[in-house]
Design a protein around this motif. Structure first.
Motif, PDB file in Angstrom:
ATOM      1  N   GLN A  90      57.793 -98.670 -11.922  1.00 18.30           N
ATOM      2  CA  GLN A  90      57.400 -97.310 -12.280  1.00 18.30           C
ATOM      3  C   GLN A  90      58.574 -96.347 -12.302  1.00 18.30           C
ATOM      4  N   SER A  91      59.645 -96.690 -11.585  1.00 16.46           N
ATOM      5  CA  SER A  91      60.806 -95.809 -11.501  1.00 16.46           C
ATOM      6  C   SER A  91      62.066 -96.583 -11.860  1.00 16.46           C
ATOM      7  N   LEU A  92      62.891 -95.995 -12.732  1.00 14.27           N
ATOM      8  CA  LEU A  92      64.109 -96.650 -13.198  1.00 14.27           C
ATOM      9  C   LEU A  92      65.278 -95.676 -13.124  1.00 14.27           C
ATOM     10  N   GLU A  93      66.380 -96.113 -12.516  1.00 18.02           N
ATOM     11  CA  GLU A  93      67.616 -95.327 -12.472  1.00 18.02           C
ATOM     12  C   GLU A  93      68.735 -96.106 -13.156  1.00 18.02           C
ATOM     13  N   LEU A  94      69.522 -95.404 -13.986  1.00 21.45           N
ATOM     14  CA  LEU A  94      70.699 -95.996 -14.606  1.00 21.45           C
ATOM     15  C   LEU A  94      71.922 -95.193 -14.194  1.00 21.45           C
ATOM     16  N   VAL A 153      61.530 -87.101 -16.222  1.00 18.79           N
ATOM     17  CA  VAL A 153      62.845 -87.484 -16.724  1.00 18.79           C
ATOM     18  C   VAL A 153      63.895 -86.628 -16.025  1.00 18.79           C
ATOM     19  N   SER A 154      64.922 -87.296 -15.483  1.00 18.97           N
ATOM     20  CA  SER A 154      66.006 -86.586 -14.806  1.00 18.97           C
ATOM     21  C   SER A 154      67.327 -86.957 -15.453  1.00 18.97           C
ATOM     22  N   PHE A 155      68.037 -85.950 -15.943  1.00 22.36           N
ATOM     23  CA  PHE A 155      69.395 -86.133 -16.464  1.00 22.36           C
ATOM     24  C   PHE A 155      70.344 -85.567 -15.415  1.00 22.36           C
ATOM     25  N   LEU A 156      71.017 -86.440 -14.709  1.00 19.84           N
ATOM     26  CA  LEU A 156      71.826 -86.005 -13.579  1.00 19.84           C
ATOM     27  C   LEU A 156      73.247 -86.504 -13.721  1.00 19.84           C
ATOM     28  N   GLY A 157      74.146 -85.921 -12.967  1.00 20.25           N
ATOM     29  CA  GLY A 157      75.427 -86.549 -12.769  1.00 20.25           C
ATOM     30  C   GLY A 157      76.705 -86.102 -13.426  1.00 20.25           C
ATOM     31  N   ARG A 173      59.831 -87.275 -27.857  1.00 13.80           N
ATOM     32  CA  ARG A 173      59.047 -88.513 -27.875  1.00 13.80           C
ATOM     33  C   ARG A 173      58.190 -88.673 -26.623  1.00 13.80           C
ATOM     34  N   ALA A 174      58.532 -87.929 -25.565  1.00 13.20           N
ATOM     35  CA  ALA A 174      57.861 -88.107 -24.275  1.00 13.20           C
ATOM     36  C   ALA A 174      56.577 -87.286 -24.232  1.00 13.20           C
ATOM     37  N   ALA A 175      55.538 -87.805 -24.837  1.00 17.92           N
ATOM     38  CA  ALA A 175      54.289 -87.057 -24.997  1.00 17.92           C
ATOM     39  C   ALA A 175      53.566 -86.811 -23.684  1.00 17.92           C
ATOM     40  N   HIS A 176      53.909 -87.541 -22.618  1.00 13.64           N
ATOM     41  CA  HIS A 176      53.219 -87.388 -21.338  1.00 13.64           C
ATOM     42  C   HIS A 176      54.092 -86.710 -20.283  1.00 13.64           C
ATOM     43  N   LEU A 177      55.206 -86.147 -20.693  1.00 11.96           N
ATOM     44  CA  LEU A 177      56.168 -85.589 -19.756  1.00 11.96           C
ATOM     45  C   LEU A 177      55.582 -84.391 -18.989  1.00 11.96           C
ATOM     46  N   LYS A 178      55.783 -84.403 -17.666  1.00 12.57           N
ATOM     47  CA  LYS A 178      55.349 -83.307 -16.806  1.00 12.57           C
ATOM     48  C   LYS A 178      56.527 -82.634 -16.100  1.00 12.57           C
ATOM     49  N   ILE A 179      57.568 -83.421 -15.797  1.00 12.48           N
ATOM     50  CA  ILE A 179      58.688 -82.920 -14.997  1.00 12.48           C
ATOM     51  C   ILE A 179      60.001 -83.210 -15.716  1.00 12.48           C
ATOM     52  N   LEU A 180      60.799 -82.182 -15.942  1.00 14.75           N
ATOM     53  CA  LEU A 180      62.108 -82.329 -16.579  1.00 14.75           C
ATOM     54  C   LEU A 180      63.167 -81.729 -15.666  1.00 14.75           C
ATOM     55  N   ASP A 181      64.134 -82.566 -15.276  1.00 19.43           N
ATOM     56  CA  ASP A 181      65.258 -82.145 -14.437  1.00 19.43           C
ATOM     57  C   ASP A 181      66.519 -82.438 -15.228  1.00 19.43           C
ATOM     58  N   ALA A 182      67.171 -81.397 -15.741  1.00 18.45           N
ATOM     59  CA  ALA A 182      68.227 -81.606 -16.729  1.00 18.45           C
ATOM     60  C   ALA A 182      69.555 -80.991 -16.309  1.00 18.45           C
ATOM     61  N   PRO A 216      52.271 -80.120 -21.931  1.00 19.09           N
ATOM     62  CA  PRO A 216      52.338 -79.094 -20.879  1.00 19.09           C
ATOM     63  C   PRO A 216      53.272 -79.516 -19.743  1.00 19.09           C
ATOM     64  N   LEU A 217      54.391 -78.818 -19.587  1.00 13.77           N
ATOM     65  CA  LEU A 217      55.306 -79.086 -18.488  1.00 13.77           C
ATOM     66  C   LEU A 217      54.794 -78.438 -17.208  1.00 13.77           C
ATOM     67  N   GLU A 218      55.002 -79.124 -16.070  1.00 19.73           N
ATOM     68  CA  GLU A 218      54.604 -78.590 -14.774  1.00 19.73           C
ATOM     69  C   GLU A 218      55.814 -78.189 -13.926  1.00 19.73           C
ATOM     70  N   GLN A 219      56.934 -78.922 -14.095  1.00 20.07           N
ATOM     71  CA  GLN A 219      58.142 -78.602 -13.337  1.00 20.07           C
ATOM     72  C   GLN A 219      59.353 -78.667 -14.265  1.00 20.07           C
ATOM     73  N   LEU A 220      60.232 -77.669 -14.141  1.00 21.54           N
ATOM     74  CA  LEU A 220      61.421 -77.602 -14.984  1.00 21.54           C
ATOM     75  C   LEU A 220      62.611 -77.181 -14.130  1.00 21.54           C
ATOM     76  N   LYS A 221      63.660 -78.030 -14.122  1.00 22.92           N
ATOM     77  CA  LYS A 221      64.894 -77.721 -13.415  1.00 22.92           C
ATOM     78  C   LYS A 221      66.042 -77.824 -14.405  1.00 22.92           C
ATOM     79  N   LEU A 222      66.780 -76.726 -14.569  1.00 21.50           N
ATOM     80  CA  LEU A 222      67.854 -76.688 -15.547  1.00 21.50           C
ATOM     81  C   LEU A 222      69.181 -76.333 -14.880  1.00 21.50           C
ATOM     82  N   HIS A 223      70.215 -77.072 -15.265  1.00 26.87           N
ATOM     83  CA  HIS A 223      71.564 -76.846 -14.755  1.00 26.87           C
ATOM     84  C   HIS A 223      72.539 -76.956 -15.925  1.00 26.87           C
TER      85      HIS A 223
END
Length: 409
Positions: A90-94, A153-157, A173-182, A216-223
């Motif tokens: 269910q969770s994948l990190e690269l 989806v988390s874009f980190l680093g 493409r992410a039709a079910h996205l709720k949380i974006l950390d970018a 509908p997004l529920e959480q948004l973190k932008l950097h």
């Protein structure tokens, strides 16, 4: 004596509470047949594909390379033989894909063989990734994950990509996205590069492009590069709905204040948690007027927010909320990060904050949680700092609302 068996439903509940303890799950998988599948779901719930750091060739680096290749090849074979294990992921990190031009293609091939078998990933994290340096077949495998069941989806680093159009196309493409950390970055981004709805639709051949405002997004973190996101969210063709946000976290040092104000006008009413870091007093608007239902406010950046600057920021945020009727603001928890650059000598100004928060408008505040961090290059924060600060916040201390902690880095 009659044997009493534990119901499978109870076994599943017990093992779900052990998902963070992989060693125990491995032992549980050996207990009996009824325990195997539930244990395996926890064992394979999260996988991390981490390429070795780019360093001079030595024995340690060679060992990490061998470990990565062996582990990835094993996962590929295991998922091919037992697809139900792949469906447990269910969770994948690269980590560090595309970071160096010296990374051999066989590393990417092994990773792609794993990714192509994953169908239920709902949490995807990119850490120190250069998207455009990845071979097309790996980008294709990753892009396919966005069309499935991603919730977070988390874009980190940070995550580096050449154009915002590419990133927008990927996220669309992410039709079910709720949380974006970018935490995304590019030297080449241009706000004019953001695709319109028709542009996005044409870029997604063979897929059903989400309708405008249908995600509908529920959480948004932008950097980092924030302005393009803000501009995109305001476009009529953007697939993301932001007036559903419950949590918003923004680093204001990289943001044009008017754009953020426009976002708060749209998203502020439903916000429950607001995190603001690296603020400038000169750029502050009356942000809290747009968040009438806010429960938690987090202020500061532990490396840059000195106590004296924060006082001015808090006054600029809270004083506009004062009113003759004494109408209460909804805030229940105020969380503050302080970075101490030198031993504090004078804390008298904090008395003004104590006086301000005594007002009836802020009676709903239950906790003021202050975390004190030190800079890496100086000695630890002296223990007496807690007493100095507490002395200036007498009302908060006496009311039991104040929590002051010195944090380790």
């Amino acid at each position: 004596m009659t044997e009493r068996r534990v119901p499978n439903e109870l076994i599943d509940c017990v093992l779900e509470n052990l998902y963070s303890d992989r060693a125990t799950l491995l032992n549980c998988a050996l207990v009996g047949r009824a325990w195997v599948r539930a244990s395996q779901r926890g064992i394979f719930r999260k996988i991390v594909l981490e390429l070795p750091e780019s360093t001079a060739y030595d024995e340690v680096w060679a060992m990490r390379v061998a470990t990565y290749q062996e582990t990835t090849a094993h996962l590929g074979c295991l998922f091919a033989a037992k697809p139900y294990l792949a469906s447990s992921v269910q969770s994948l990190e690269l980590w560090r894909f595309g970071e160096s031009s010296g990374q051999p293609e066989v590393w990417y091939t092994a990773a792609a063989s794993v990714l192509q078998r994953l169908s239920n990933v709902n949490n995807l994290s990119f850490c120190e990734i250069r998207w455009n340096a990845l071979p097309p077949f790996l980008r294709s495998a990753l892009t396919e994950l966005f069309t499935k069941s991603l919730i977070r989806v988390s874009f980190l680093g940070p995550f580096r990509i050449e154009t915002f159009a590419e990133l927008a196309s990927l996220l669309s493409r992410a039709a079910h996205l709720k949380i974006l950390d970018a935490a995304v970055f590019s030297w080449e981004w241009d706000v004019r590069d953001i695709p319109t709805y028709s542009d996005s639709e044409s870029n997604l051949e063979g897929t059903n492009h989400p309708l405008p405002r249908s995600i509908p997004l529920e959480q948004l973190k932008l950097h980092l590069d924030i302005d393009p996101f803000m501009t995109w969210f305001q476009q009529d063709g953007c697939p993301f709905q932001v007036d559903t946000l419950q949590l918003l976290s923004v680093n204001l040092v990289f943001l044009l204040s008017p754009i953020f104000t426009d976002l708060l006008r749209v998203a502020g009413r439903n916000l429950r948690v607001l995190e603001l870091t690296d603020m400038k007093v000169s750029d502050l608007d009356n942000y809290l007027q747009y968040t009438p239902n806010l429960c938690i406010l987090h202020l500061g950046n532990r490396w840059r927010m000195n106590p004296f600057k924060l006082i001015s920021i808090m006054q600029a945020l809270f004083q506009p909320l004062l009113n003759q009727e004494g109408k209460r603001f909804s805030l229940q928890r105020l969380s503050i990060d302080l970075g101490i650059e030198s031993n504090p000598i004078q804390w008298d100004s904090w008395s003004a904050i104590d006086t301000l928060l005594q007002k009836s408008e802020f009676a709903s505040i239950e906790t003021v949680d202050i975390k004190i961090f030190r800079e890496r290059i100086i000695d630890p924060v002296p223990s007496y700092v807690v007493g100095l600060l507490t002395e200036k916040l007498r009302f908060l201390e006496a009311s039991g609302k104040l929590v002051v902690r010195i944090m380790d880095n």
